[in-house]
Write a protein that holds these residues in place. Structure first.
Motif, mmCIF file in Angstrom:
data_model
loop_
_atom_site.group_PDB
_atom_site.id
_atom_site.type_symbol
_atom_site.label_atom_id
_atom_site.label_comp_id
_atom_site.label_asym_id
_atom_site.label_seq_id
_atom_site.Cartn_x
_atom_site.Cartn_y
_atom_site.Cartn_z
ATOM 1 N N GLY A 81 0.798 -1.217 0.000
ATOM 2 C CA GLY A 81 0.000 0.000 0.000
ATOM 3 C C GLY A 81 0.829 1.264 0.000
ATOM 4 O O GLY A 81 0.305 2.355 -0.198
ATOM 5 N N ASP A 82 2.142 1.133 0.200
ATOM 6 C CA ASP A 82 3.019 2.301 0.216
ATOM 7 C C ASP A 82 3.541 2.603 -1.189
ATOM 8 O O ASP A 82 3.721 1.699 -2.012
ATOM 9 C CB ASP A 82 4.219 2.068 1.141
ATOM 10 C CG ASP A 82 3.833 2.109 2.618
ATOM 11 O OD1 ASP A 82 2.711 2.557 2.930
ATOM 12 O OD2 ASP A 82 4.655 1.697 3.453
ATOM 13 N N PHE A 83 3.813 3.879 -1.436
ATOM 14 C CA PHE A 83 4.515 4.290 -2.644
ATOM 15 C C PHE A 83 6.017 4.124 -2.437
ATOM 16 O O PHE A 83 6.532 4.343 -1.339
ATOM 17 C CB PHE A 83 4.208 5.744 -2.985
ATOM 18 C CG PHE A 83 2.954 5.941 -3.777
ATOM 19 C CD1 PHE A 83 2.965 5.852 -5.161
ATOM 20 C CD2 PHE A 83 1.751 6.212 -3.137
ATOM 21 C CE1 PHE A 83 1.803 6.038 -5.901
ATOM 22 C CE2 PHE A 83 0.583 6.399 -3.865
ATOM 23 C CZ PHE A 83 0.613 6.304 -5.243
ATOM 24 N N LEU A 84 6.713 3.765 -3.495
ATOM 25 C CA LEU A 84 8.165 3.644 -3.472
ATOM 26 C C LEU A 84 8.757 4.645 -4.452
ATOM 27 O O LEU A 84 8.370 4.669 -5.626
ATOM 28 C CB LEU A 84 8.604 2.226 -3.881
ATOM 29 C CG LEU A 84 7.926 1.042 -3.185
ATOM 30 C CD1 LEU A 84 8.437 -0.266 -3.778
ATOM 31 C CD2 LEU A 84 8.181 1.097 -1.690
ATOM 32 N N GLY A 85 9.669 5.481 -3.974
ATOM 33 C CA GLY A 85 10.402 6.373 -4.861
ATOM 34 C C GLY A 85 9.599 7.506 -5.445
ATOM 35 O O GLY A 85 10.030 8.131 -6.415
ATOM 36 N N LEU A 86 8.445 7.821 -4.859
ATOM 37 C CA LEU A 86 7.608 8.872 -5.443
ATOM 38 C C LEU A 86 8.277 10.233 -5.342
ATOM 39 O O LEU A 86 8.274 11.014 -6.297
ATOM 40 C CB LEU A 86 6.246 8.896 -4.754
ATOM 41 C CG LEU A 86 5.209 9.856 -5.335
ATOM 42 C CD1 LEU A 86 4.996 9.599 -6.819
ATOM 43 C CD2 LEU A 86 3.890 9.723 -4.583
ATOM 44 N N ARG A 87 8.883 10.527 -4.189
ATOM 45 C CA ARG A 87 9.560 11.820 -4.036
ATOM 46 C C ARG A 87 10.708 11.956 -5.033
ATOM 47 O O ARG A 87 10.919 13.016 -5.619
ATOM 48 C CB ARG A 87 10.088 11.974 -2.607
ATOM 49 C CG ARG A 87 10.740 13.336 -2.364
ATOM 50 C CD ARG A 87 11.196 13.513 -0.924
ATOM 51 N NE ARG A 87 12.404 12.755 -0.623
ATOM 52 C CZ ARG A 87 12.436 11.652 0.094
ATOM 53 N NH1 ARG A 87 11.324 11.151 0.594
ATOM 54 N NH2 ARG A 87 13.576 11.033 0.330
ATOM 55 N N SER A 88 11.411 10.868 -5.263
ATOM 56 C CA SER A 88 12.572 10.927 -6.150
ATOM 57 C C SER A 88 12.190 11.173 -7.598
ATOM 58 O O SER A 88 12.982 11.694 -8.381
ATOM 59 C CB SER A 88 13.367 9.618 -6.038
ATOM 60 O OG SER A 88 13.817 9.423 -4.717
ATOM 61 N N VAL A 89 10.959 10.785 -7.975
ATOM 62 C CA VAL A 89 10.490 11.050 -9.338
ATOM 63 C C VAL A 89 10.417 12.546 -9.597
ATOM 64 O O VAL A 89 10.665 13.028 -10.706
ATOM 65 C CB VAL A 89 9.110 10.384 -9.559
ATOM 66 C CG1 VAL A 89 8.441 10.920 -10.810
ATOM 67 C CG2 VAL A 89 9.257 8.889 -9.665
ATOM 68 N N LEU A 90 10.087 13.305 -8.549
ATOM 69 C CA LEU A 90 9.930 14.750 -8.696
ATOM 70 C C LEU A 90 11.248 15.496 -8.519
ATOM 71 O O LEU A 90 11.316 16.698 -8.754
ATOM 72 C CB LEU A 90 8.904 15.250 -7.675
ATOM 73 C CG LEU A 90 7.529 14.565 -7.761
ATOM 74 C CD1 LEU A 90 6.616 15.065 -6.652
ATOM 75 C CD2 LEU A 90 6.897 14.788 -9.123
#
Length: 244
Positions: A81-90
């Motif tokens: 249910g968690d996102f992985l690497g979402l901050r790094s995409v931005l």
């Protein structure tokens, strides 16, 4: 009820917002590119650029930073249910690595698909922002733990937090939960040695508070463990405002 209605991400976001059929359909599309990854092989590398984000569908991962001497500090663990690497995409490049702890299934989410989903369903974007803000609050709480809690309190707080997170996606309760973490994972996350982790877990077990054995955490006395850790789950915001 279809598969996306039962997905861990849907369960988590549903604590924040009552998802509409349109929002569920958008989530379904975000889950389309499902891939398998093996334990121990980094999914995202520190310094990596031009990457996708992922939604963890099954299994556990850890995010960590490598130090110049080759040691690592685990920043957090991710559960279904968690996102992985979402901050790094931005950002221009990833500021941490992500390693599967066990074999995992994760849905690849390209940045254009994510931005399109946000444009179509602003409430879903708000719910995902809530989830990311919650993740940030957990990292802040971990910093407090490293700086201000003794080893027993730190371990107790960590195990309680994991239990609360897992309960939100239907994988844990006040009785306990399955946990694939090793003493080395706990050591790297809690700023302790593996030997010290072993000693702390034995102390908590002998005091009748919690048992971590054979991949399972069992809360032997939940209330006393909460008191020891001074665990206040307010920062987890488990229910959110439940927007209509």
């Amino acid at each position: 009820m279809n598969a996306i209605d039962r997905s861990p991400l849907t369960k988590k976001l549903s604590a924040f917002v009552a998802l509409s059929e349109k929002e569920l359909a958008v989530l379904q599309r975000l889950h389309q590119r499902r891939k398998a990854f093996v334990a121990g092989r980094d999914l995202v590398h520190q310094g990596q650029s031009q990457q996708a984000a992922y939604i963890l569908a099954s299994g556990w991962t850890c995010s960590y930073k490598l130090q110049p001497d080759g040691s690592r500090q685990i920043v957090d663990f991710q559960i279904p249910g968690d996102f992985l690497g979402l901050r790094s995409v931005l950002l221009h490049a990833s500021d941490h690595s992500i390693e599967p702890i066990v074999n995992i299934q994760a849905a690849e989410v390209l940045v254009d698909d994510l931005l399109d989903a946000f444009a179509q369903t602003p409430r879903l974007a708000t719910a995902i922002l809530w989830a990311l803000s919650r993740d940030e609050a957990m990292v802040v709480e971990h910093l407090v733990g490293l700086g201000r809690r003794d080893a027993n309190e730190r371990m107790a707080h960590f195990l309680l937090e994991l239990g609360a997170r897992l309960a939100l996606v239907g994988m844990g309760s006040r009785e306990g939960y399955f946990c694939p973490l090793t003493q080395y994972h706990l050591a790297d996350a809690l700023g302790l040695s593996a030997v010290h982790v072993n000693r702390v877990l034995r102390k908590l077990r002998e005091d009748g508070l919690v048992t971590f054995r054979d991949g399972r955490v069992t809360f032997d006395n939940y209330a006393r463990l909460v008191a020891l850790a001074e665990f206040d789950p307010t920062y987890l915001d488990q229910t959110g405002p439940l927007l209509k």
